[in-house]
Scaffold this motif. Structure first.
Motif, PDB file in Angstrom:
ATOM      1  N   GLU A  30      25.797  -1.161  38.498  1.00  0.00           N
ATOM      2  CA  GLU A  30      26.588  -2.278  37.970  1.00  0.00           C
ATOM      3  C   GLU A  30      27.594  -1.776  36.937  1.00  0.00           C
ATOM      4  O   GLU A  30      28.758  -2.206  36.927  1.00  0.00           O
ATOM      5  N   ALA A  31      27.188  -0.855  36.081  1.00  0.00           N
ATOM      6  CA  ALA A  31      28.105  -0.298  35.077  1.00  0.00           C
ATOM      7  C   ALA A  31      29.253   0.458  35.756  1.00  0.00           C
ATOM      8  O   ALA A  31      30.407   0.364  35.319  1.00  0.00           O
ATOM      9  N   ALA A  70      32.537   9.438  23.461  1.00  0.00           N
ATOM     10  CA  ALA A  70      31.583   8.854  24.407  1.00  0.00           C
ATOM     11  C   ALA A  70      30.422   9.820  24.634  1.00  0.00           C
ATOM     12  O   ALA A  70      29.263   9.408  24.687  1.00  0.00           O
ATOM     13  N   ALA A  71      30.735  11.106  24.741  1.00  0.00           N
ATOM     14  CA  ALA A  71      29.689  12.116  24.954  1.00  0.00           C
ATOM     15  C   ALA A  71      28.718  12.151  23.776  1.00  0.00           C
ATOM     16  O   ALA A  71      27.500  12.259  23.970  1.00  0.00           O
ATOM     17  N   LEU A  72      29.229  12.044  22.566  1.00  0.00           N
ATOM     18  CA  LEU A  72      28.353  12.049  21.387  1.00  0.00           C
ATOM     19  C   LEU A  72      27.368  10.880  21.399  1.00  0.00           C
ATOM     20  O   LEU A  72      26.190  11.046  21.096  1.00  0.00           O
ATOM     21  N   SER A  73      27.852   9.700  21.767  1.00  0.00           N
ATOM     22  CA  SER A  73      26.945   8.545  21.802  1.00  0.00           C
ATOM     23  C   SER A  73      25.944   8.680  22.950  1.00  0.00           C
ATOM     24  O   SER A  73      24.793   8.267  22.832  1.00  0.00           O
ATOM     25  N   GLY A 104      17.021  10.210  22.359  1.00  0.00           N
ATOM     26  CA  GLY A 104      15.998   9.191  22.170  1.00  0.00           C
ATOM     27  C   GLY A 104      15.213   8.912  23.447  1.00  0.00           C
ATOM     28  O   GLY A 104      14.389   8.013  23.488  1.00  0.00           O
ATOM     29  N   GLY A 105      15.479   9.686  24.505  1.00  0.00           N
ATOM     30  CA  GLY A 105      14.740   9.538  25.749  1.00  0.00           C
ATOM     31  C   GLY A 105      15.293   8.505  26.708  1.00  0.00           C
ATOM     32  O   GLY A 105      14.634   8.138  27.681  1.00  0.00           O
ATOM     33  N   ASP A 106      16.505   8.011  26.450  1.00  0.00           N
ATOM     34  CA  ASP A 106      17.078   6.965  27.291  1.00  0.00           C
ATOM     35  C   ASP A 106      18.241   7.516  28.119  1.00  0.00           C
ATOM     36  O   ASP A 106      19.411   7.345  27.773  1.00  0.00           O
ATOM     37  N   LEU A 107      17.927   8.174  29.214  1.00  0.00           N
ATOM     38  CA  LEU A 107      18.939   8.779  30.077  1.00  0.00           C
ATOM     39  C   LEU A 107      19.834   7.713  30.701  1.00  0.00           C
ATOM     40  O   LEU A 107      21.062   7.789  30.630  1.00  0.00           O
ATOM     41  N   ALA A 108      19.240   6.703  31.300  1.00  0.00           N
ATOM     42  CA  ALA A 108      20.020   5.644  31.949  1.00  0.00           C
ATOM     43  C   ALA A 108      20.867   4.884  30.931  1.00  0.00           C
ATOM     44  O   ALA A 108      22.057   4.635  31.165  1.00  0.00           O
ATOM     45  N   GLN A 120      26.004   3.408  28.504  1.00  0.00           N
ATOM     46  CA  GLN A 120      26.784   3.310  27.273  1.00  0.00           C
ATOM     47  C   GLN A 120      28.065   4.155  27.377  1.00  0.00           C
ATOM     48  O   GLN A 120      29.141   3.717  26.991  1.00  0.00           O
ATOM     49  N   GLY A 121      27.944   5.350  27.921  1.00  0.00           N
ATOM     50  CA  GLY A 121      29.109   6.210  28.087  1.00  0.00           C
ATOM     51  C   GLY A 121      30.131   5.602  29.030  1.00  0.00           C
ATOM     52  O   GLY A 121      31.336   5.639  28.760  1.00  0.00           O
TER      53      GLY A 121
END
Length: 139
Positions: free
Chosen positions: A33-34, A108-111, A118-122, A127-128
């Motif tokens: 969707e993103a 975007a890469a930094l965020s 934090g373990g949140d790959l998806a 977010q990127g």
């Protein structure tokens, strides 16, 4: 082609093997969707690669080669992530780079890296995509 389109095309409810990767079905649908929203909102073509980078060449060379294989590389943005190698690359095509300069891709890469840490790959990928698409604006 999305997972849902693939299932409709084959006429089967059996999920494709891509679901055996690092993401749950829900995460894959969120990423899909993103990607769709980023594509539609900007007129650029966004792609995500998650996997191992070839160690026989530099990571940048490898990801640029992946990017050149896309259908429309000049207006494409590739987010390439290798979680096991702890690597992230964002490659923009000639036209896409005019709308997403390297400075904004780095932000975007930094965020994304913060989310990955934090373990949140998806979530980091989503977010990127959102940040890159927001900066690119309407096309």
């Amino acid at each position: 082609m999305t997972v849902g389109e693939k299932q409709a095309e084959t006429g089967t409810a059996v999920p494709p093997q891509v679901l055996d990767g690092p993401f749950s079905t829900r995460q894959l649908l969120r990423i899909d969707e993103a990607l769709r929203l980023a594509d539609q909102g900007t007129g650029l073509v966004f792609s995500v690669y998650v996997g191992h980078f070839d160690e026989d060449e530099s990571i940048r060379t490898y990801t640029e080669r992946l990017h050149r294989q896309l259908a429309e590389p000049d207006k494409s943005v590739l987010i390439a992530v290798s979680p096991n190698q702890r690597q992230l690359e964002i490659v923009t095509g000639k036209y896409a780079r005019k709308r997403i300069p390297d400075t904004y891709a780095k932000l975007a890469a930094l965020s994304m890296v913060a989310s990955f840490g934090g373990g949140d790959l998806a979530g980091g990928i989503i977010q990127g995509l959102d940040q890159l698409a927001t900066h690119a604006g309407k096309g």
